[in-house]
Design a protein around this motif. Structure first.
Motif, PDB file in Angstrom:
ATOM      1  N   MET A  85      -1.955  -6.041  -0.015  1.00  0.00           N
ATOM      2  CA  MET A  85      -0.527  -5.694   0.073  1.00  0.00           C
ATOM      3  C   MET A  85      -0.272  -4.206  -0.187  1.00  0.00           C
ATOM      4  O   MET A  85       0.363  -3.825  -1.159  1.00  0.00           O
ATOM      5  N   ASP A  86      -0.768  -3.368   0.740  1.00  0.00           N
ATOM      6  CA  ASP A  86      -0.544  -1.927   0.561  1.00  0.00           C
ATOM      7  C   ASP A  86       0.518  -1.425   1.540  1.00  0.00           C
ATOM      8  O   ASP A  86       1.149  -2.209   2.236  1.00  0.00           O
ATOM      9  N   GLY A  87       0.728  -0.099   1.519  1.00  0.00           N
ATOM     10  CA  GLY A  87       1.699   0.498   2.440  1.00  0.00           C
ATOM     11  C   GLY A  87       3.106   0.547   1.861  1.00  0.00           C
ATOM     12  O   GLY A  87       4.040   0.968   2.537  1.00  0.00           O
ATOM     13  N   ASN A  88       3.254   0.144   0.599  1.00  0.00           N
ATOM     14  CA  ASN A  88       4.595   0.128  -0.014  1.00  0.00           C
ATOM     15  C   ASN A  88       5.180   1.538  -0.140  1.00  0.00           C
ATOM     16  O   ASN A  88       6.339   1.770   0.188  1.00  0.00           O
ATOM     17  N   ARG A  89       4.331   2.478  -0.594  1.00  0.00           N
ATOM     18  CA  ARG A  89       4.819   3.861  -0.728  1.00  0.00           C
ATOM     19  C   ARG A  89       5.136   4.458   0.635  1.00  0.00           C
ATOM     20  O   ARG A  89       6.150   5.117   0.826  1.00  0.00           O
ATOM     21  N   ARG A  90       4.232   4.182   1.603  1.00  0.00           N
ATOM     22  CA  ARG A  90       4.445   4.733   2.956  1.00  0.00           C
ATOM     23  C   ARG A  90       5.709   4.170   3.584  1.00  0.00           C
ATOM     24  O   ARG A  90       6.456   4.864   4.264  1.00  0.00           O
ATOM     25  N   TYR A  91       5.958   2.876   3.315  1.00  0.00           N
ATOM     26  CA  TYR A  91       7.165   2.213   3.827  1.00  0.00           C
ATOM     27  C   TYR A  91       8.405   2.950   3.300  1.00  0.00           C
ATOM     28  O   TYR A  91       9.334   3.254   4.047  1.00  0.00           O
TER      29      TYR A  91
ATOM     30  N   GLY B  89      10.193   0.654  -2.027  1.00  0.00           N
ATOM     31  CA  GLY B  89       9.038   0.223  -1.226  1.00  0.00           C
ATOM     32  C   GLY B  89       8.311  -0.920  -1.918  1.00  0.00           C
ATOM     33  O   GLY B  89       7.968  -1.927  -1.291  1.00  0.00           O
ATOM     34  N   TYR B  90       8.107  -0.779  -3.231  1.00  0.00           N
ATOM     35  CA  TYR B  90       7.412  -1.837  -3.972  1.00  0.00           C
ATOM     36  C   TYR B  90       8.256  -3.103  -4.029  1.00  0.00           C
ATOM     37  O   TYR B  90       7.744  -4.216  -3.954  1.00  0.00           O
ATOM     38  N   GLU B  91       9.572  -2.916  -4.170  1.00  0.00           N
ATOM     39  CA  GLU B  91      10.466  -4.085  -4.216  1.00  0.00           C
ATOM     40  C   GLU B  91      10.358  -4.849  -2.890  1.00  0.00           C
ATOM     41  O   GLU B  91      10.254  -6.075  -2.871  1.00  0.00           O
TER      42      GLU B  91
ATOM     43  N   THR C  92      -4.236 -15.424  -1.399  1.00  0.00           N
ATOM     44  CA  THR C  92      -4.742 -14.443  -2.362  1.00  0.00           C
ATOM     45  C   THR C  92      -4.089 -13.097  -2.059  1.00  0.00           C
ATOM     46  O   THR C  92      -4.017 -12.704  -0.898  1.00  0.00           O
ATOM     47  N   ILE C  93      -3.602 -12.416  -3.090  1.00  0.00           N
ATOM     48  CA  ILE C  93      -3.061 -11.075  -2.848  1.00  0.00           C
ATOM     49  C   ILE C  93      -3.795 -10.049  -3.716  1.00  0.00           C
ATOM     50  O   ILE C  93      -4.111 -10.309  -4.871  1.00  0.00           O
ATOM     51  N   TYR C  94      -4.080  -8.916  -3.081  1.00  0.00           N
ATOM     52  CA  TYR C  94      -4.759  -7.807  -3.755  1.00  0.00           C
ATOM     53  C   TYR C  94      -3.640  -6.921  -4.300  1.00  0.00           C
ATOM     54  O   TYR C  94      -3.085  -6.098  -3.581  1.00  0.00           O
TER      55      TYR C  94
ATOM     56  N   ARG D 268      -7.285   5.089 -10.898  1.00  0.00           N
ATOM     57  CA  ARG D 268      -7.553   6.534 -10.778  1.00  0.00           C
ATOM     58  C   ARG D 268      -6.317   7.318 -10.344  1.00  0.00           C
ATOM     59  O   ARG D 268      -6.371   8.527 -10.214  1.00  0.00           O
ATOM     60  N   ARG D 269      -5.227   6.619 -10.059  1.00  0.00           N
ATOM     61  CA  ARG D 269      -3.992   7.341  -9.710  1.00  0.00           C
ATOM     62  C   ARG D 269      -3.503   8.104 -10.939  1.00  0.00           C
ATOM     63  O   ARG D 269      -3.959   7.858 -12.049  1.00  0.00           O
ATOM     64  N   LYS D 270      -2.512   8.993 -10.734  1.00  0.00           N
ATOM     65  CA  LYS D 270      -1.995   9.774 -11.876  1.00  0.00           C
ATOM     66  C   LYS D 270      -1.530   8.808 -12.974  1.00  0.00           C
ATOM     67  O   LYS D 270      -0.947   7.761 -12.659  1.00  0.00           O
TER      68      LYS D 270
ATOM     69  N   LEU E 235       5.936  -2.282 -13.498  1.00  0.00           N
ATOM     70  CA  LEU E 235       6.476  -3.083 -12.391  1.00  0.00           C
ATOM     71  C   LEU E 235       5.767  -4.436 -12.310  1.00  0.00           C
ATOM     72  O   LEU E 235       6.406  -5.488 -12.174  1.00  0.00           O
ATOM     73  N   ILE E 236       4.448  -4.394 -12.421  1.00  0.00           N
ATOM     74  CA  ILE E 236       3.668  -5.636 -12.335  1.00  0.00           C
ATOM     75  C   ILE E 236       4.025  -6.569 -13.484  1.00  0.00           C
ATOM     76  O   ILE E 236       4.206  -7.770 -13.296  1.00  0.00           O
ATOM     77  N   LEU E 237       4.210  -5.984 -14.691  1.00  0.00           N
ATOM     78  CA  LEU E 237       4.612  -6.795 -15.845  1.00  0.00           C
ATOM     79  C   LEU E 237       5.948  -7.494 -15.566  1.00  0.00           C
ATOM     80  O   LEU E 237       6.104  -8.697 -15.794  1.00  0.00           O
TER      81      LEU E 237
HETATM   82  C1  LIG Z   1       3.042 -11.034  -8.264  1.00  0.00           C
HETATM   83  C2  LIG Z   1       2.687  -9.607  -8.415  1.00  0.00           C
HETATM   84  C3  LIG Z   1       2.135  -9.182  -9.696  1.00  0.00           C
HETATM   85  C4  LIG Z   1       2.900  -8.752  -7.385  1.00  0.00           C
HETATM   86  C5  LIG Z   1       2.531  -7.320  -7.367  1.00  0.00           C
HETATM   87  C6  LIG Z   1       3.676  -6.406  -7.053  1.00  0.00           C
HETATM   88  C7  LIG Z   1       3.336  -5.070  -6.430  1.00  0.00           C
HETATM   89  C8  LIG Z   1       4.430  -4.460  -5.633  1.00  0.00           C
HETATM   90  C9  LIG Z   1       2.119  -4.455  -6.568  1.00  0.00           C
HETATM   91  C10 LIG Z   1       1.726  -3.094  -6.039  1.00  0.00           C
HETATM   92  C11 LIG Z   1       0.635  -3.138  -5.004  1.00  0.00           C
HETATM   93  C12 LIG Z   1      -0.107  -1.829  -4.808  1.00  0.00           C
HETATM   94  C13 LIG Z   1      -0.522  -1.045  -6.000  1.00  0.00           C
HETATM   95  C14 LIG Z   1      -0.411  -1.434  -3.559  1.00  0.00           C
HETATM   96  C15 LIG Z   1      -1.195  -0.182  -3.270  1.00  0.00           C
HETATM   97  O1  LIG Z   1      -0.702   0.660  -2.277  1.00  0.00           O
HETATM   98  P1  LIG Z   1       0.744   1.350  -2.312  1.00  0.00           P
HETATM   99  O2  LIG Z   1       1.626   0.382  -1.677  1.00  0.00           O
HETATM  100  O3  LIG Z   1       0.998   1.818  -3.678  1.00  0.00           O
HETATM  101  O4  LIG Z   1       0.800   2.644  -1.491  1.00  0.00           O
HETATM  102  P2  LIG Z   1       0.328   3.131  -0.081  1.00  0.00           P
HETATM  103  O5  LIG Z   1       1.556   3.326   0.760  1.00  0.00           O
HETATM  104  O6  LIG Z   1      -0.320   4.404  -0.449  1.00  0.00           O
HETATM  105  O7  LIG Z   1      -0.624   2.120   0.493  1.00  0.00           O
END
Ligand SMILES: CC(C)=CCC/C(C)=C/CC/C(C)=C/COP(=O)(O)OP(=O)(O)O
Length: 259
Positions: free
Chosen positions: A41-47, A58-60, A82-84, A92-94, A104-106
């Motif tokens: 589940m990446d791409g949140n920041r880019r989104y 983006g994370y929301e 399964t979610i990564y 290793r991020r800042k 956020l995860i908490l």
């Molecule tokens: C149930 C549960 C605990 C859910 C997790 C919630 C959540 C939003 C986790 C963050 C996922 C994460 C660190 C993605 C990494 O890429 P990125 O999206 O930070 O950035 P990128 O655009 O660089 O890929």
């Protein structure tokens, strides 16, 4: 984001999208249904960046997309997801970014305990897997609480990989297998002298540690190997996710779900 799209679609089409979704769901469920789907589940920041939004939005959106996916998987009777969510590499991020993500995860983990959460509504059993001792105590305790609270749920299983990397999982499984074998030998040694023969037998067999032992100690032993892997950002790398469990994989989708 999906919630917004659903909301918009409902107001535009008066809920007919829900019928379309139900229809598509029924249609799909006639064919073979995957047992297990895994998501990077990446791409949140880019989104968020692409839409000039705050990173938090983006994370929301990413989190809401995961919750919607649980619902769709449940409707299709997919048993495992399964979610990564956080890799060992993400540490290793800042420091302020890591802290932000951990907070956020908490918050999201605690939210899973809410009786209105998708997890509770759909009877989902949640497991957090990975090198959990690398997490801060509040995050680890919250994860343990959710695992305990959902331990009687049987309808579907959600594995959340936190502080996870596949190479770390393999090293852990090999170490545990060695330890187990060592304990076995020690136990034999603690018995009578005649058992030296048995010790030699254990050591000389080709079977000192085998594939089955290693697989038994994988964190992912809780689920069958995934049938489909989806990487939401569109990247085509595995990024140290489920390397052991994906060699037989039949489908990898990298088209953006979030983006
Ligand atoms: C149930 C549960 C605990 C859910 C997790 C919630 C959540 C939003 C986790 C963050 C996922 C994460 C660190 C993605 C990494 O890429 P990125 O999206 O930070 O950035 P990128 O655009 O660089 O890929």
């Amino acid at each position: 984001m999906l919630k917004r799209i659903d909301g918009l679609a409902v107001s535009l089409f008066g809920g007919s999208l829900l019928y379309v979704r139900t229809f598509v769901g029924r249609l799909l469920s006639v064919g073979p249904i995957p047992k297990h789907i895994a998501f990077i589940m990446d791409g949140n920041r880019r989104y968020a960046k692409k839409r000039s939004m705050a990173k938090s939005k983006g994370y929301e959106a990413g989190f809401l997309a995961v919750m919607a996916l649980i619902k769709y998987c449940f409707e299709l009777s997919i048993e495992y997801m399964t979610i990564y969510a956080f890799s060992i590499d993400n540490f290793r991020r800042k420091p302020e970014e890591v802290q932000y993500l951990m907070d956020l995860i908490l918050e999201k983990i605690e939210g899973l305990l809410d009786h209105k959460s998708i997890v509770n509504q759909y009877g989902v059993r949640v497991h957090f897997i990975g090198n959990l001792k690398l997490l801060s105590e509040p995050v680890r305790l919250a994860a343990e609480e959710v695992m305990e609270a959902t331990s009687n749920n049987t309808k579907c299983t959600l594995l959340v990989c936190l502080a996870y990397s596949s190479t770390d999982e393999i090293v852990h499984a090999v170490q545990e297998s060695c330890q187990e074998k060592w304990n076995e030998i020690q136990e034999v040694n603690a018995n009578k002298a005649q058992d030296i023969e048995i010790t030699r037998e254990i050591l000389e067999s080709n079977d000192v540690i085998n594939l089955v032992d290693i697989e038994r100690h994988m964190y992912m032993v809780l689920a069958p190997d995934p049938d489909i892997l989806i990487r939401t950002s569109g990247e085509t790398r595995l990024s140290n996710f489920l390397l052991w469990q994906t060699y037989k994989l039949c489908a990898v989708f990298t088209k953006g779900i979030v983006s």
